[in-house]
Design a protein around this motif. Structure first.
Motif, short mmCIF file in Angstrom:
data_model
loop_
_atom_site.label_atom_id
_atom_site.label_comp_id
_atom_site.label_asym_id
_atom_site.label_seq_id
_atom_site.Cartn_x
_atom_site.Cartn_y
_atom_site.Cartn_z
N ASP A 4 -24.82 17.80 49.06
CA ASP A 4 -24.02 18.86 48.44
C ASP A 4 -22.99 18.29 47.47
OD1 ASP A 4 -22.74 17.75 50.72
OD2 ASP A 4 -21.33 19.41 50.76
N MET A 5 -22.46 17.09 47.75
CA MET A 5 -21.51 16.46 46.84
C MET A 5 -22.19 16.08 45.53
SD MET A 5 -19.36 14.08 49.53
CE MET A 5 -18.05 13.60 48.39
N PHE A 6 -23.44 15.62 45.62
CA PHE A 6 -24.17 15.26 44.40
C PHE A 6 -24.42 16.50 43.56
CE2 PHE A 6 -28.16 13.97 42.14
CZ PHE A 6 -27.59 12.97 41.36
N MET A 7 -24.78 17.63 44.20
CA MET A 7 -24.97 18.86 43.45
C MET A 7 -23.68 19.27 42.75
SD MET A 7 -27.46 21.52 45.44
CE MET A 7 -26.59 21.54 47.00
N GLY A 8 -22.54 19.17 43.46
CA GLY A 8 -21.27 19.52 42.85
C GLY A 8 -20.93 18.65 41.67
N ALA A 9 -21.19 17.35 41.79
CA ALA A 9 -20.91 16.42 40.69
C ALA A 9 -21.80 16.72 39.48
CB ALA A 9 -21.10 14.99 41.15
N LEU A 10 -23.06 17.08 39.74
CA LEU A 10 -23.96 17.43 38.64
C LEU A 10 -23.43 18.62 37.85
CD1 LEU A 10 -27.41 17.08 40.46
CD2 LEU A 10 -26.65 15.69 38.52
N VAL A 11 -23.03 19.66 38.58
CA VAL A 11 -22.51 20.86 37.92
C VAL A 11 -21.22 20.53 37.16
CG1 VAL A 11 -21.53 23.15 38.30
CG2 VAL A 11 -23.58 22.44 39.55
N ASP A 12 -20.33 19.77 37.79
CA ASP A 12 -19.06 19.42 37.17
C ASP A 12 -19.25 18.56 35.93
OD1 ASP A 12 -16.36 20.14 37.64
OD2 ASP A 12 -15.88 18.07 38.16
N ALA A 13 -20.34 17.78 35.90
CA ALA A 13 -20.61 16.89 34.76
C ALA A 13 -21.35 17.60 33.64
CB ALA A 13 -21.40 15.67 35.22
N LEU A 20 -29.66 25.00 38.78
CA LEU A 20 -29.75 24.77 40.22
C LEU A 20 -30.02 26.07 40.97
CD1 LEU A 20 -26.90 22.17 40.84
CD2 LEU A 20 -29.26 21.81 40.14
N LYS A 21 -29.41 27.16 40.53
CA LYS A 21 -29.65 28.45 41.19
C LYS A 21 -31.10 28.90 41.02
CE LYS A 21 -24.87 30.12 41.10
NZ LYS A 21 -23.94 31.17 40.64
N ASP A 22 -31.65 28.70 39.83
CA ASP A 22 -33.06 29.04 39.61
C ASP A 22 -33.97 28.15 40.46
OD1 ASP A 22 -32.32 30.97 37.81
OD2 ASP A 22 -32.77 29.78 36.02
N THR A 23 -33.58 26.90 40.63
CA THR A 23 -34.35 25.99 41.48
C THR A 23 -34.39 26.48 42.92
OG1 THR A 23 -33.83 24.09 40.09
CG2 THR A 23 -34.51 23.62 42.35
N VAL A 24 -33.24 26.90 43.43
CA VAL A 24 -33.16 27.42 44.80
C VAL A 24 -34.04 28.66 44.94
CG1 VAL A 24 -31.64 28.38 46.56
CG2 VAL A 24 -30.88 26.46 45.17
N ALA A 25 -33.98 29.54 43.95
CA ALA A 25 -34.82 30.75 44.00
C ALA A 25 -36.30 30.39 43.97
CB ALA A 25 -34.46 31.66 42.83
N ALA A 26 -36.65 29.35 43.20
CA ALA A 26 -38.05 28.95 43.09
C ALA A 26 -38.61 28.42 44.41
CB ALA A 26 -38.20 27.89 42.00
N LEU A 27 -37.74 27.88 45.27
CA LEU A 27 -38.21 27.38 46.57
C LEU A 27 -38.64 28.51 47.49
CD1 LEU A 27 -35.57 24.58 47.28
CD2 LEU A 27 -37.97 24.27 46.70
N ASN A 28 -38.07 29.71 47.29
CA ASN A 28 -38.46 30.89 48.05
C ASN A 28 -38.32 30.69 49.56
OD1 ASN A 28 -39.37 33.54 48.29
ND2 ASN A 28 -41.52 32.91 48.47
N ILE A 29 -37.15 30.17 49.98
CA ILE A 29 -36.90 29.93 51.40
C ILE A 29 -35.69 30.71 51.89
CG2 ILE A 29 -38.01 27.67 51.51
CD1 ILE A 29 -35.31 26.37 51.07
N GLY A 30 -35.29 31.73 51.15
CA GLY A 30 -34.20 32.58 51.58
C GLY A 30 -32.83 31.96 51.43
N ALA A 31 -32.66 31.03 50.49
CA ALA A 31 -31.39 30.35 50.32
C ALA A 31 -30.73 30.77 49.01
CB ALA A 31 -31.59 28.84 50.34
N ARG A 32 -29.43 30.57 48.95
CA ARG A 32 -28.67 30.80 47.72
C ARG A 32 -27.51 29.81 47.67
NH1 ARG A 32 -23.79 33.45 48.27
NH2 ARG A 32 -23.39 34.42 50.30
N ALA A 162 -31.11 21.45 53.48
CA ALA A 162 -31.45 20.09 53.07
C ALA A 162 -32.52 20.10 51.99
CB ALA A 162 -31.93 19.29 54.28
N MET A 163 -33.47 21.04 52.08
CA MET A 163 -34.47 21.15 51.02
C MET A 163 -33.79 21.51 49.71
SD MET A 163 -37.83 22.86 52.71
CE MET A 163 -38.71 22.38 51.23
N VAL A 164 -32.78 22.38 49.78
CA VAL A 164 -32.03 22.73 48.58
C VAL A 164 -31.34 21.50 48.01
CG1 VAL A 164 -30.03 24.01 47.74
CG2 VAL A 164 -31.71 25.15 49.20
N ASP A 165 -30.66 20.74 48.87
CA ASP A 165 -29.97 19.52 48.42
C ASP A 165 -30.91 18.59 47.68
OD1 ASP A 165 -27.65 20.38 49.55
OD2 ASP A 165 -27.67 18.98 51.23
#
Length: 441
Positions: A4-13, A20-32, A162-165
């Motif tokens: 989760d820290m790596f995701m935050g750093a990516l967005v901040d950079a 990332l939100k589209d990626t989570v939706a593409a996994l289709n595992i009920g996550a946001r 974890a799959m999202v991460d």
């Protein structure tokens, strides 16, 4: 370092949150994703939280405390619900289920995880990277628990957060558009951490296994500062560990962890820039590799080919042979194996088992390597991967992946050289278009 820290750093950079939100939706595992700004010991950082079915992810030690509380309550209720104990796997965080949910599920294996990733609408390169991160975790867990990778069920690592991460790490790293990712020495923390198999010292066993060969230290903070998921991301994405490089900084970002330590900003910093050094050492990656050598004069040539394949399967970076004239004028071959230092003992044993040699020479050498990446191009017969090498941001070499071209040639009954030529032409066209699009108007 955690997912989760790596995701935050990516967005901040600068990686757009929508990617990332589209990626989570593409996994289709009920996550946001929930993205917010937080303060960590005076540093403003981006915090990314994963929500699944209305539940927010927690640090894994908090997760297991709640799990133990749930188990304790069940024991007092004297109800046998037929749950099993958690399977293998360690991650930084996990979803806390509601009391009525089956928290101790059988988890996911690599094959199921691979199917979910394969079905997602993300690039082939990102899919390959995400699978590589999961495979690194699987190998670490398999070694620790003395089992095979295919028998590892990721109870924690297979959790939706974890799959999202991991998948977002792969997609976000690709979105950065850099030639190389390098990492500083890692502060692993101290104390102990609770996970599926009990309470373990920090760094956790999976983290230690994943960071073999990496420079680590502890600043004395009694907490887990590098999680197994974070270690797997570093192991897969980073080409080398080094001090802060000579570079022209373009942007930087800070990803926040869940906890706030007094006097110690719990953040991961990601700095993006262009290398400025004109020296070869700065333009290329430097790493230590081990060279194994053995003289062979009585080995069946058919066995030799098998040995080469086995060495590569077991992690050798390269394997080759040269004809040599040995004592008493006997013709022979010099077997040379290049490998990571941590794989040298395993490969040496394999050479002794599979060949007739009585001795293996071993030495460490420094290897300079160009930054490398994969790009996919389309030919009239299908997709081909192109390995692209660059120095200080400038492409120096590129070549089509042989196995892709060989498969296409066999399937479509066309000459191999024709397929390889078409792949190179497709890459050149693609590179030219990208250069034109990026040119100032």
């Amino acid at each position: 370092m955690s997912g989760d820290m790596f995701m935050g750093a990516l967005v901040d950079a600068g990686v757009p949150p929508r990617i990332l939100k589209d990626t989570v939706a593409a996994l289709n595992i009920g996550a946001r994703l929930e993205i917010s700004r937080v303060m960590r010991s005076g540093i403003s950082a981006t915090k990314v939280d994963v929500w699944v079915d209305g539940s927010k992810d927690l640090p894994r030690e908090e997760y297991w405390e709640k799990q133990l509380d749930l188990e304790h309550s069940k024991q007092h209720d004297h109800v046998d619900r037929g749950h099993e104990h958690p399977h293998d796997g360690e991650i930084s965080r996990a979803i806390v289920p509601a009391p009525h949910q089956h928290a101790h599920s059988h988890g996911r294996g690599l094959s199921e995880i691979g199917e979910i990733i394969a079905a997602a609408s993300i690039s082939a390169r990102a899919k390959k990277t995400a699978i590589a991160i999961f495979e690194a975790l699987g190998r670490a867990e398999a070694k620790i628990h003395n089992t095979s990778v295919d028998k590892v069920h990721f109870h924690e690592v297979g959790a939706a957060d974890a799959m999202v991460d991991i998948v977002c790490a792969a997609v976000g790293a690709e979105a950065l558009g850099v030639d190389e990712i390098m990492c500083s020495s890692l502060n692993v923390g101290g104390g102990s951490v609770r996970c599926a198999h009990g309470t373990f010292p920090v760094p956790a066993p999976a983290t230690v296994e994943l960071l073999a060969g990496a420079p680590v230290y502890s600043s004395g903070i009694q907490a887990e500062l590098v999680t197994p998921t974070g270690a797997a991301v570093v192991k897969t994405l980073c080409s080398r560990f080094a001090a802060f490089p000579e570079m022209k900084i373009e942007t930087s970002g800070y990803g926040a962890g869940s906890r706030d330590f007094p006097g110690h900003p719990n953040v991961l910093r990601l700095t993006v820039g262009e290398a400025t050094s004109v020296t070869l050492a700065a333009k290329t990656a430097s790493e230590t590799i081990t060279v194994l050598e053995a003289n062979l004069d009585d080995l069946n040539p058919q066995v030799f080919g098998y040995v080469m394949d086995r060495l590569l399967e077991e992690g050798a970076l390269d394997v080759f042979a040269m004809p040599v004239q040995m004592k008493k004028s006997r013709p022979g071959s010099l077997l040379t194996v290049l490998c990571k230092p941590q794989d040298a003992s395993k490969l040496t044993q394999l050479i002794f088992i599979e060949t007739t040699t009585l001795g293996v020479r071993r030495r460490d050498e420094i290897r300079q390597t160009l930054a490398r990446r994969w790009e996919n191009v389309e030919t009239r017969w299908g997709e081909v991967r192109i390995k692209v090498a660059s120095m200080n941001g400038t492409v120096t070499n590129y070549a089509p992946e042989y196995e892709d071209c060989r498969r296409i040639a066999a399937e479509h009954h066309v000459p191999l050289k024709q397929v390889m030529g078409a792949a190179v032409e497709a890459y050149v066209r693609s590179a030219t278009l990208k250069k034109t699009d990026s040119s100032p108007a």
